[in-house]
Design an enzyme around this catalytic site. Structure first.
Site, short mmCIF file in Angstrom:
data_model
loop_
_atom_site.label_atom_id
_atom_site.label_comp_id
_atom_site.label_asym_id
_atom_site.label_seq_id
_atom_site.Cartn_x
_atom_site.Cartn_y
_atom_site.Cartn_z
N SER A 179 0.68 -1.28 -0.01
CA SER A 179 0.01 0.05 0.18
C SER A 179 0.72 1.25 -0.27
O SER A 179 0.23 2.39 0.14
CB SER A 179 -0.91 -0.07 1.04
OG SER A 179 -0.04 0.35 2.41
N SER A 220 -8.81 2.84 -4.28
CA SER A 220 -8.29 4.25 -3.75
C SER A 220 -8.12 5.29 -4.59
O SER A 220 -8.20 5.04 -5.87
CB SER A 220 -6.62 3.69 -3.64
OG SER A 220 -6.08 4.83 -3.43
N GLU A 278 -5.89 7.17 -5.13
CA GLU A 278 -4.68 7.18 -6.06
C GLU A 278 -5.06 6.71 -7.61
O GLU A 278 -4.46 7.42 -8.61
CB GLU A 278 -3.72 6.24 -5.56
CG GLU A 278 -2.81 6.72 -4.61
CD GLU A 278 -1.55 7.88 -5.30
OE1 GLU A 278 -1.63 8.68 -4.61
OE2 GLU A 278 -1.04 7.47 -6.04
N TYR A 338 1.45 1.62 -8.20
CA TYR A 338 0.50 1.30 -7.25
C TYR A 338 -0.90 1.69 -7.72
O TYR A 338 -1.97 1.08 -7.68
CB TYR A 338 0.86 2.18 -5.80
CG TYR A 338 -0.41 2.14 -4.66
CD1 TYR A 338 -0.69 0.82 -4.04
CD2 TYR A 338 -1.21 2.93 -4.85
CE1 TYR A 338 -1.71 1.08 -3.15
CE2 TYR A 338 -2.33 3.12 -3.77
CZ TYR A 338 -2.35 1.92 -3.03
OH TYR A 338 -3.63 2.10 -2.19
P1 NAP Z 1 -1.63 -1.21 5.48
O1 NAP Z 1 -1.42 -0.54 7.03
O2 NAP Z 1 -0.27 -1.21 4.64
O3 NAP Z 1 -1.89 -2.91 5.59
C1 NAP Z 1 -1.90 -3.63 4.51
C2 NAP Z 1 -2.06 -4.91 4.92
O4 NAP Z 1 -1.79 -5.96 3.81
C3 NAP Z 1 -1.26 -5.61 5.94
O5 NAP Z 1 -2.02 -6.40 6.92
C4 NAP Z 1 -0.29 -6.63 5.17
O6 NAP Z 1 0.43 -7.62 6.10
C5 NAP Z 1 -1.10 -7.09 4.22
N1 NAP Z 1 -0.53 -7.82 3.13
C6 NAP Z 1 0.27 -7.14 2.11
N2 NAP Z 1 0.54 -8.03 1.21
C7 NAP Z 1 -0.09 -9.25 1.50
C8 NAP Z 1 -0.15 -10.44 0.93
N3 NAP Z 1 0.67 -10.70 -0.26
N4 NAP Z 1 -1.06 -11.59 1.40
C9 NAP Z 1 -1.59 -11.04 2.44
N5 NAP Z 1 -1.56 -9.97 3.19
C10 NAP Z 1 -0.81 -8.99 2.72
O7 NAP Z 1 -2.76 -0.70 4.84
P2 NAP Z 1 -3.98 0.22 5.25
O8 NAP Z 1 -3.46 1.59 5.18
O9 NAP Z 1 -4.59 -0.47 6.23
O10 NAP Z 1 -4.89 0.11 3.87
C11 NAP Z 1 -5.78 -1.21 3.70
C12 NAP Z 1 -6.11 -1.09 2.12
O11 NAP Z 1 -6.82 -0.08 1.91
C13 NAP Z 1 -5.13 -1.43 1.16
O12 NAP Z 1 -5.33 -2.26 0.18
C14 NAP Z 1 -4.68 0.12 0.85
O13 NAP Z 1 -3.85 -0.28 -0.64
C15 NAP Z 1 -6.22 0.46 0.50
N6 NAP Z 1 -6.05 1.87 0.95
C16 NAP Z 1 -5.63 2.80 2.01
C17 NAP Z 1 -5.87 4.19 1.88
C18 NAP Z 1 -5.35 4.93 3.16
O14 NAP Z 1 -5.50 6.07 2.98
N7 NAP Z 1 -5.14 4.06 4.33
C19 NAP Z 1 -6.54 4.67 1.03
C20 NAP Z 1 -7.25 4.22 -0.02
C21 NAP Z 1 -6.97 2.60 0.08
P3 NAP Z 1 2.01 -7.47 6.81
O15 NAP Z 1 1.47 -6.97 8.22
O16 NAP Z 1 2.20 -8.94 6.94
O17 NAP Z 1 2.50 -6.74 5.87
O1 G4F Z 2 1.07 9.77 3.02
P1 G4F Z 2 1.53 9.30 1.65
O2 G4F Z 2 2.74 8.39 1.55
O3 G4F Z 2 0.23 8.81 0.98
P2 G4F Z 2 -0.36 8.66 -0.57
O4 G4F Z 2 0.94 8.45 -1.65
O5 G4F Z 2 -1.26 9.62 -0.88
O6 G4F Z 2 -1.07 7.14 -0.63
C1 G4F Z 2 -1.85 6.87 0.76
O7 G4F Z 2 -2.96 7.21 0.36
C2 G4F Z 2 -3.71 6.64 -0.81
C3 G4F Z 2 -5.03 7.17 -1.23
O8 G4F Z 2 -5.03 8.26 -1.93
C4 G4F Z 2 -3.61 5.01 -0.77
F1 G4F Z 2 -4.38 4.24 -1.63
C5 G4F Z 2 -2.26 4.53 -0.38
O9 G4F Z 2 -2.26 3.16 -0.04
C6 G4F Z 2 -1.84 5.32 0.82
O10 G4F Z 2 -2.27 5.00 1.99
O11 G4F Z 2 1.96 10.79 0.72
C7 G4F Z 2 0.90 11.90 0.72
C8 G4F Z 2 1.59 13.06 0.03
C9 G4F Z 2 2.38 12.64 -1.20
O12 G4F Z 2 2.03 13.61 -2.46
C10 G4F Z 2 3.82 12.86 -1.20
O13 G4F Z 2 4.52 13.21 -2.21
O14 G4F Z 2 2.56 13.48 0.81
C11 G4F Z 2 3.63 13.83 0.07
N1 G4F Z 2 5.20 13.89 0.82
C12 G4F Z 2 5.70 14.72 0.92
N2 G4F Z 2 6.86 14.34 1.73
C13 G4F Z 2 5.48 12.76 1.52
C14 G4F Z 2 6.69 13.08 2.06
N3 G4F Z 2 5.03 11.50 1.64
C15 G4F Z 2 5.57 10.60 2.36
N4 G4F Z 2 5.28 9.31 2.59
N5 G4F Z 2 7.10 11.03 2.82
C16 G4F Z 2 7.56 12.19 2.88
O15 G4F Z 2 8.70 12.52 3.34
#
Ligand code: NAP
Ligand code: G4F
Length: 329
Positions: free
Chosen positions: A82, A123, A125, A147
């Site tokens: 993610s 997402s 994204e 991604y």
């Molecule tokens: P996260 O904290 O990175 O958690 C990802 C989970 O996926 C972890 O439990 C990880 O297990 C598991 N995983 C990764 N690869 C795997 C595999 N091959 N088989 C089984 N499990 C696996 O992500 P999150 O923030 O909770 O997000 C949950 C979902 O929503 C993701 O699909 C992410 O892309 C999506 N999403 C998130 C956001 C956001 O802002 N948080 C927004 C939009 C969509 P391990 O602990 O073993 O690594």
């Molecule tokens: O916190 P980020 O790494 O999240 P990003 O790329 O928006 O992705 C997250 O949200 C998505 C939903 O839109 C999910 F699908 C995805 O799995 C994940 O949860 O970065 C947010 C913003 C970016 O524009 C990045 O360029 O913050 C900017 N940024 C600036 N400095 C940084 C940094 N991001 C990170 N991680 N680290 C920095 O130092």
């Protein structure tokens, strides 16, 4: 008692969703992959109330076996690679987990029990270089990272299986959502952890990439409620889940440092290492459909989110909780 399987239960969203479903009276199964050290930090406090089963989105047989043996009524597919920057350094692996992994689990649902209700974690994204402002369910996609491309595949294969096999399959297009359980590599938690460390005299600077990027940041526990609501409707559909507000990374810094009476300009250093090859400049979602159909709305404001994350990091450091410093993200 309804039974739900969560892939990605050890992640931020999986842990909140499990707690939410337990409160709703569900029997919760969590799929975990084999690791050499246990990484159950986010689920330890309720581990005795869930059943953990071993499986991997890379392994089709493990998915089939879990569904056959445990017979869930609902499957929440939250597992993914993610972190956006990692998708440039490991693009093939990201495609395997985040794109093809969705087909593997959808196929397992189709073969074992097509009556299972299925949620896919799509997402914002996917909107990438945005085609309109704000972004809704009707906005075309233009992903800007491997991604984002993988998530577009996962989104469309979910819709395709719904239309091809009449599955109850929903895709939630969730905008960024955060919490004290957020991975430390994501910008919000990187900032609040650094603010806490600086306030307590453990660090002196915070190195970041693009300060101008704008995101629609909400609170993760609100967002897992929306996932559940999607699976309780008469018919499956796709929904944008967002706050409708956008803020820059700089605004997040200003708010976080201000909360501890510090001036962000004295500590934040821009560092090329954290810039991305292609950026998503601005995201802001239109959650009207979720409001009207699901009755969903966010409960935590931007300012409250920043403050609750800074407070949690200060508390964790004071308890001597080991908060690692990451250099690669
Ligand atoms: P996260 O904290 O990175 O958690 C990802 C989970 O996926 C972890 O439990 C990880 O297990 C598991 N995983 C990764 N690869 C795997 C595999 N091959 N088989 C089984 N499990 C696996 O992500 P999150 O923030 O909770 O997000 C949950 C979902 O929503 C993701 O699909 C992410 O892309 C999506 N999403 C998130 C956001 C956001 O802002 N948080 C927004 C939009 C969509 P391990 O602990 O073993 O690594
Ligand atoms: O916190 P980020 O790494 O999240 P990003 O790329 O928006 O992705 C997250 O949200 C998505 C939903 O839109 C999910 F699908 C995805 O799995 C994940 O949860 O970065 C947010 C913003 C970016 O524009 C990045 O360029 O913050 C900017 N940024 C600036 N400095 C940084 C940094 N991001 C990170 N991680 N680290 C920095 O130092």
């Amino acid at each position: 008692m309804p039974k739900a399987l969560i892939t990605g239960i050890t992640g931020q969203d999986g842990s909140y969703l499990a707690e939410f479903l337990i409160k709703q009276g569900y029997e919760v199964l969590g799929m975990v992959r084999r690791t050499s050290t246990i990484n159950f930090d986010r689920i330890r406090h309720f581990q005795d109330r869930v059943t953990l089963v071993q499986g991997d989105l890379l392994d089709q047989v493990s998915l089939l076996n879990i569904l056959e043996e445990h017979k869930p009524d609902e499957v929440y597919n939250l597992a993914a690679q993610s972190f956006v920057p990692t998708s440039w350094t490991q693009p093939v692996l990201t495609g395997e987990f985040t794109a093809l992994g969705v087909t593997r689990i959808l196929d397992a649902v189709r073969l074992v029990n097509p009556k299972i209700r299925f949620y896919q974690a799509s997402s914002s994204e996917m909107f990438g270089k945005v085609r309109e402002v704000p972004q809704s369910e009707a906005t075309p996609f233009y992903p800007r990272s491997p991604y984002g491309v993988a998530k577009v595949y996962g989104h469309w294969i979910t819709i395709n299986y719904r239309e091809s096999y009449d599955l109850y399959a929903c895709s939630g297009i969730l905008f960024n959502h955060e919490s004290p359980r957020r991975g430390l590599e994501f910008v919000t938690h990187k900032i609040t952890n650094a603010v806490a460390r600086i306030k307590l005299g453990l660090d002196s600077e915070l190195r970041l990439g693009n300060l101008d990027a704008r995101r629609d940041w909400g609170y993760a526990p609100d967002y897992v409620r929306a996932m559940w609501l999607m699976l309780q409707q008469d018919a499956p559909d796709d929904y944008v889940i967002a706050t409708g507000e956008t803020h820059s990374v700089q605004e997040f810094c200003e708010e976080a440092f201000r909360f501890v009476d510090l001036d962000w300009r004295e500590y934040v250093v821009q560092d090329e290492r954290f810039m991305r090859p292609a950026e998503v400049d601005m995201l802001v979602g239109d959650p009207t459909k979720a409001g009207e159909t699901l009755g969903w709305e966010p409960s935590v404001t931007f300012g409250d989110l920043v403050r609750l994350m800074v407070e949690a990091d200060i508390e964790a450091l004071k308890r001597n909780a080991r908060v690692p410093h990451l250099d690669y993200a």
